[in-house]
Design a protein around this motif. Structure first.
Motif, mmCIF file in Angstrom:
data_model
loop_
_atom_site.group_PDB
_atom_site.id
_atom_site.type_symbol
_atom_site.label_atom_id
_atom_site.label_comp_id
_atom_site.label_asym_id
_atom_site.label_seq_id
_atom_site.Cartn_x
_atom_site.Cartn_y
_atom_site.Cartn_z
ATOM 1 N N UNK A 223 -63.595 -62.846 -23.576
ATOM 2 C CA UNK A 223 -63.444 -63.248 -22.156
ATOM 3 C C UNK A 223 -62.373 -63.869 -21.897
ATOM 4 N N UNK A 224 -61.706 -63.672 -20.766
ATOM 5 C CA UNK A 224 -60.342 -64.189 -20.387
ATOM 6 C C UNK A 224 -60.548 -65.048 -19.009
ATOM 7 N N UNK A 225 -60.125 -66.378 -19.022
ATOM 8 C CA UNK A 225 -60.157 -67.382 -18.155
ATOM 9 C C UNK A 225 -58.995 -67.818 -17.634
ATOM 10 N N UNK A 226 -59.218 -67.824 -16.259
ATOM 11 C CA UNK A 226 -58.030 -68.247 -15.477
ATOM 12 C C UNK A 226 -58.361 -69.507 -14.473
ATOM 13 N N UNK A 227 -58.988 -69.386 -13.609
ATOM 14 C CA UNK A 227 -59.425 -70.469 -12.707
ATOM 15 C C UNK A 227 -60.089 -71.429 -13.168
#
Length: 338
Positions: A223-227
């Motif tokens: 899972x990619x997280x940014x915000x």
């Protein structure tokens, strides 16, 4: 992914991504990225070198695939529509030039630097480029927003698909900048899983362990997280952007081309509302055109103009260290999956 936890730090170009953030995520057990967008080739080389002084873990680099030039007439009409902003802020518009973000030079940098993984956004690299990177011992990921894009990337030889749902903050990574490509993450993962067996990284609106567990349950390997990382001390997010995210002055997000000529999701401030629908599909011409306006407003502390990128889950932002957030989401995801 060569990391302890199935969590990936999104490459957030233009400031938020820093070597410190990449290293913090990697050392917490996740996988970090250097964002090459808007950097010069030399700036990218320095960012990779600095990151390597901070962590011994493998990390990736994200590159922008050049977009086709926009229509000059459409750009000129948007420039005319922005004249009230020019008068209000007292600065001239930027030159709406097309450029390729030093694509070829940055490919040379990542190949010579032997980074672990190169991801691509805004399009798919040619099979020849992917093969070149494979020969150098690098893996490749391509950002996709539809089953068709996923198939094209698979046919080109990508090792991974970064599947981006419309919930994601910042730019949408579509090959073609079309509203039809704005699809929710979980349903998009399900569609792509039926058409290809290339491993998927899911991204878009993930803020909690429960969110992460749902993405992993839909077939993603990570899972990619940014915000979720925008307000960490290690992020390079501006003070104005942080404050707007945390104080609740804006109540929603919007997908708009108003800032860059490509659809991107951010908080609904005045500029986004007033100019949504006016900007043509012309990236990076519109990005360069509006940049002086955004910079002048930011310098004046005026949050009504700059792009304030944020995913749909931005209300759940926290301000703790990146390592704390990564470990908490991972722990909560395991608990949610029990």
């Amino acid at each position: 992914m060569p990391s302890e936890l199935p969590l990936v730090q999104a490459p957030m170009a233009g400031g938020p991504s820093t070597p410190a953030l990449t290293a913090a995520v990697a050392d917490a057990g996740g996988y970090g990225f250097v964002a090459a967008g808007y950097l010069s080739a030399e700036g990218l080389r320095e960012a990779i070198a600095t990151t390597r002084t901070l962590t011994g873990a493998p990390f990736g680099v994200n590159l922008f695939v050049p977009s086709p030039p926009g229509d000059p007439g459409d750009v000129a009409r948007y420039a005319a529509a922005l004249q009230p902003e020019v008068k209000r802020l007292g600065v001239a518009l930027g030159e709406p030039r097309w450029e390729d973000d030093a694509y070829d030079a940055k490919l040379d940098v990542v190949e010579l630097a032997r980074v672990h993984l190169v991801s691509f956004t805004f399009g798919c690299p040619t099979p020849q480029i992917i093969e070149r990177l494979h020969r150098a011992g690098l893996q490749v990921a391509v950002t996709v927003t539809s089953a068709l894009e996923a198939q094209l990337a698979a046919d080109a030889g990508t090792d991974l698909l970064t599947v981006q749902g419309t919930e994601a903050g910042g730019h949408q990574g579509s090959f073609a900048d079309l509203a039809a490509n704005h699809r929710p993450l979980l349903s998009l993962l399900a569609q792509i899983r039926e058409t290809t067996d290339v491993p998927m990284i899911g991204t878009g609106g993930v803020m909690t362990g429960r969110d992460a567990a749902a993405v992993l349950g839909a077939g993603a390997i990570a899972v990619q997280l940014g915000t979720a990382l925008l307000c960490t001390p290690q992020a390079g997010t501006s003070a104005l952007h942080r404050q707007a995210l945390l104080d609740g002055r804006y109540t929603d997000t919007i997908l708009t081309r108003a800032y860059s000529g490509r659809f991107a999701r951010g908080l609904v401030n005045r500029f986004a509302l007033e100019h949504d629908g006016q900007a043509p599909p012309a990236y990076p011409e519109v990005h360069h055109l509006t940049r002086p306006l955004r910079a002048a407003a930011a310098q004046a502390g005026d949050a009504s103009v700059p792009n304030l990128w944020a995913g749909t889950g931005w209300r759940q932002l926290t301000t703790g260290p990146a390592a704390t957030i990564i470990r908490r989401i991972a722990a909560d995801a395991r608990q949610a999956d029990v």
